[in-house]
Design a protein around this motif. Structure first.
Motif, mmCIF file in Angstrom:
data_model
loop_
_atom_site.group_PDB
_atom_site.id
_atom_site.type_symbol
_atom_site.label_atom_id
_atom_site.label_comp_id
_atom_site.label_asym_id
_atom_site.label_seq_id
_atom_site.Cartn_x
_atom_site.Cartn_y
_atom_site.Cartn_z
ATOM 1 N N ILE A 126 0.848 -1.187 0.000
ATOM 2 C CA ILE A 126 0.000 0.000 0.000
ATOM 3 C C ILE A 126 0.885 1.238 0.000
ATOM 4 N N LYS A 127 0.510 2.229 -0.793
ATOM 5 C CA LYS A 127 1.215 3.508 -0.748
ATOM 6 C C LYS A 127 1.047 4.131 0.626
ATOM 7 N N PRO A 128 2.026 4.886 1.108
ATOM 8 C CA PRO A 128 3.327 5.171 0.482
ATOM 9 C C PRO A 128 4.396 4.133 0.832
ATOM 10 N N ASN A 129 4.021 3.090 1.596
ATOM 11 C CA ASN A 129 5.005 2.081 2.010
ATOM 12 C C ASN A 129 5.099 0.966 0.970
ATOM 13 N N ASN A 130 5.445 1.352 -0.261
ATOM 14 C CA ASN A 130 5.375 0.397 -1.360
ATOM 15 C C ASN A 130 6.736 0.106 -1.986
ATOM 16 N N LYS A 131 7.786 0.180 -1.195
ATOM 17 C CA LYS A 131 9.123 -0.126 -1.694
ATOM 18 C C LYS A 131 9.329 -1.637 -1.670
ATOM 19 N N VAL A 132 9.256 -2.262 -2.830
ATOM 20 C CA VAL A 132 9.383 -3.711 -2.934
ATOM 21 C C VAL A 132 10.688 -4.043 -3.643
ATOM 22 N N ASP A 156 2.679 3.481 -12.705
ATOM 23 C CA ASP A 156 2.508 3.392 -11.257
ATOM 24 C C ASP A 156 1.133 2.805 -10.996
ATOM 25 N N ILE A 157 1.090 1.591 -10.464
ATOM 26 C CA ILE A 157 -0.207 0.905 -10.306
ATOM 27 C C ILE A 157 -0.595 0.716 -8.837
ATOM 28 N N ASP A 158 0.257 1.145 -7.919
ATOM 29 C CA ASP A 158 -0.043 0.917 -6.508
ATOM 30 C C ASP A 158 -1.111 1.878 -5.997
ATOM 31 N N GLU A 159 -1.874 1.403 -5.001
ATOM 32 C CA GLU A 159 -2.997 2.163 -4.471
ATOM 33 C C GLU A 159 -2.742 2.601 -3.037
ATOM 34 N N PHE A 160 -3.573 3.544 -2.565
ATOM 35 C CA PHE A 160 -3.484 4.017 -1.192
ATOM 36 C C PHE A 160 -4.377 3.196 -0.259
ATOM 37 N N SER A 161 -5.145 2.276 -0.835
ATOM 38 C CA SER A 161 -6.016 1.434 -0.018
ATOM 39 C C SER A 161 -6.093 0.053 -0.655
ATOM 40 N N VAL A 162 -6.127 -0.988 0.168
ATOM 41 C CA VAL A 162 -6.256 -2.345 -0.360
ATOM 42 C C VAL A 162 -7.706 -2.566 -0.794
ATOM 43 N N GLY A 163 -7.871 -2.881 -2.064
ATOM 44 C CA GLY A 163 -9.203 -3.166 -2.576
ATOM 45 C C GLY A 163 -9.274 -4.595 -3.039
#
Length: 549
Positions: free
Chosen positions: A211-217, A235-242
């Protein structure tokens, strides 16, 4: 003794020693990636839990020139849904919730109808909720920018697509709600709950919700989209898990599919609930707990794919054959079922048909000229303008003895190739037939595609540029808090949100009915014939009424 050991190994694996013969089709595809700097894919096949095939093609990161490897981590998109469902099932087995619990118990901000929506319905896409990703699109926005509060606020003012429990309709909103339930019941973020209860027990060390902003993989593949000239990252990451948000590797997902087969870690009761209890029925498939069940080449397959820009993965388990497949990719043009066919058809005892080799354009033109020659006078009889609806005109022109088709409303062009039958032409799988000849001129052009059969009539008149002005104006939807503007350009009806790019409303099927990129639009008129609004129906967001301002 050695012969006995070899015999036992063959029995355990359950396939002949020359197993690699089964994978010649997928090997031939991977071979084409050699020497090409493009995004690609990774594929892993196992049987009875033993790896039979694991290879990669292309680059995970084009800029850094990092090739895809065993350690490459991919975004799973909606393939993630099975893990969200598994979190719910684990909580149910722990006695912390019931599948019959209603949604409003966990999200009281939702309307009263949420009291009739159960957790079970959310798991099986029968809750009736509109899809928040579709709603964001109908606002002219990207749902990736929404946090949990924004999604809740959007959903809490919507009507249902259908009465809960009555219809199957794929909905990311249902799985967003399940994430909220997991977090409320467990007292943990789903990232933590899944790590402690699923990924760590199965030693899926490279798998987690992101989840953004903790999306460093680390080792993450970049998703790419080709624009005709170069590959662009997304950029495909989201701010909420859906409905998505899990990242993983082929090897980690193999562990998950192996557990689906053996039940060693979570037990038979867990997997009975995941795979067999109370499935929802769709057209030709069943759906249980984030997984589709349907026949694939006469073999039962339990699977789920995902679709985000740049990522189109799939996990598939064939329970009767004890075969598991993981296919992960970072190319937006990637066709997962084409790769799945090449990967497992022969292993499952099915025939694999190699695709025909596409000839280069110049070679193709030469063959056509040699085999099918159209007399110049006949070519000339086809040229001219053909109209489907006012303003929607196709121009056929003769360029160096090749016919060129141009859609005048959007300037899309293509050369059409002659077929064996006289007056017949093709563009790929599209069939075009000229007919109704008068004075050595074709009066109509019939175009047949997989989902269209249209007849265009020859026209010499100028299109009526005012025909669609009655539909122009600003239209507002209160639940979306969004305004769509309709206007005409060169007589063609177009629409947009505020100052965004505009889209074409395709030729109307009938009076007041248009099909668009964002769904079917039916304009509404009052008793005097004046347009007062329209009803927009997207397959995942029905009955969205817009009022003319």
């Amino acid at each position: 003794m050695k012969k006995l050991i070899l015999f036992w190994v063959i029995i355990m694996i359950g396939i002949p020693v020359n197993a690699q013969d089964y994978f010649k089709p997928i090997d031939s595809i991977i071979h084409h990636y050699k020497g090409r700097k493009t995004p690609g894919f990774s594929v892993l096949v196992s049987k009875n839990g033993k790896t039979l095939y694991h290879k990669h093609a292309g680059y995970a990161n084009l800029k850094k020139e990092e090739k895809i490897s065993d350690k490459t981590v991919f975004a799973l998109a909606s393939t993630s849904k099975q893990f969200t469902a598994a979190c719910i099932v684990l909580l149910e087995k722990q006695g912390k919730l019931k599948f019959t619990d209603n949604l409003r118990h966990y999200i009281p901000e939702f309307p009263e109808y949420a009291e009739k929506i159960t957790i079970d319905q959310l798991l099986h896409h029968t809750g009736g909720l509109k899809d928040y990703r579709a709603l964001a699109m109908l606002r002219g926005e990207n749902s990736d920018t929404y946090n949990a509060e924004a999604i809740k606020a959007l959903l809490s003012v919507q009507e249902l697509n259908s009465e809960s429990g009555t219809q199957w309709s794929y909905s990311n909103s249902g799985y967003w709600c399940l994430v909220q339930i997991v977090e409320k019941v467990s007292g943990q973020a789903i990232t933590t709950f899944a790590e402690e209860n699923i990924f760590r027990p199965l030693k899926m060390t490279n798998t987690r919700y992101v989840i953004k902003p903790n999306n460093k993989v680390k080792k993450a593949a970049i998703g790419y989209q080709y624009d005709g000239n170069s590959y662009n990252s997304n950029d495909i990451d989201e701010f909420s898990v859906g409905g998505g948000s899990v990242y993983s590797t082929t090897k980690d997902l193999q562990k998950w599919l192996s557990e689906m087969e053996t039940h060693r870690t979570f037990g038979t009761a867990f997997w009975t609930t995941m795979l067999t209890e109370n499935p929802a029925k769709g057209k030709g498939f069943l759906y249980t707990k984030g997984l589709f069940h349907f026949k694939y080449n006469n073999h039962m397959m339990i699977s789920h794919g995902g679709d985000l820009i740049g990522f189109h993965p799939i996990t598939a388990y064939f329970p009767d054959d004890k075969v598991a497949v993981v296919i992960l990719a970072n190319d937006d043009d990637f066709e997962r079922y084409t790769i799945l066919d090449a990967t497992v058809s022969q292993l499952l005892g099915e025939k694999y048909t190699y695709p025909k080799t596409e000839m280069p354009t110049e070679a193709k033109k030469k063959v056509i000229e040699e085999v099918i020659t159209v007399p110049p006078a006949l070519l000339e009889s086809y040229t001219g303008n053909y109209e489907l609806r006012s303003g929607y005109i196709i121009a056929i022109t003769n360029e160096r003895d090749l016919l060129k088709l141009t859609q005048l409303w959007d300037n899309v062009t293509a050369f059409i190739q002659p077929a064996k039958e006289v007056h017949h032409f093709t563009i790929g799988d599209i069939s075009l037939t000229f007919g109704d000849f008068t004075k050595d001129k074709a009066m109509q052009l019939q175009i047949i595609t997989s989902d269209e059969n249209s007849v265009y009539k020859r026209t010499d008149k100028e299109p009526d540029l005012t025909l669609y002005t009655k539909y122009t104006g600003q239209f507002y939807n209160k639940a979306l808090n969004a305004t769509i503007v309709f206007f005409t350009e060169n007589g063609i009806l177009r629409y947009k949100w505020n100052d965004t790019i505009s889209y074409i409303a395709s030729p109307p099927e009938s009076d007041d009915l248009f099909f668009t990129k964002h769904g079917k639009i039916t304009f509404i008129k009052n008793e005097t014939g004046t347009v007062t609004g329209f009803m927009l129906n997207h397959e995942r967001a029905l009955n969205m009424e817009f009022i003319k301002q």
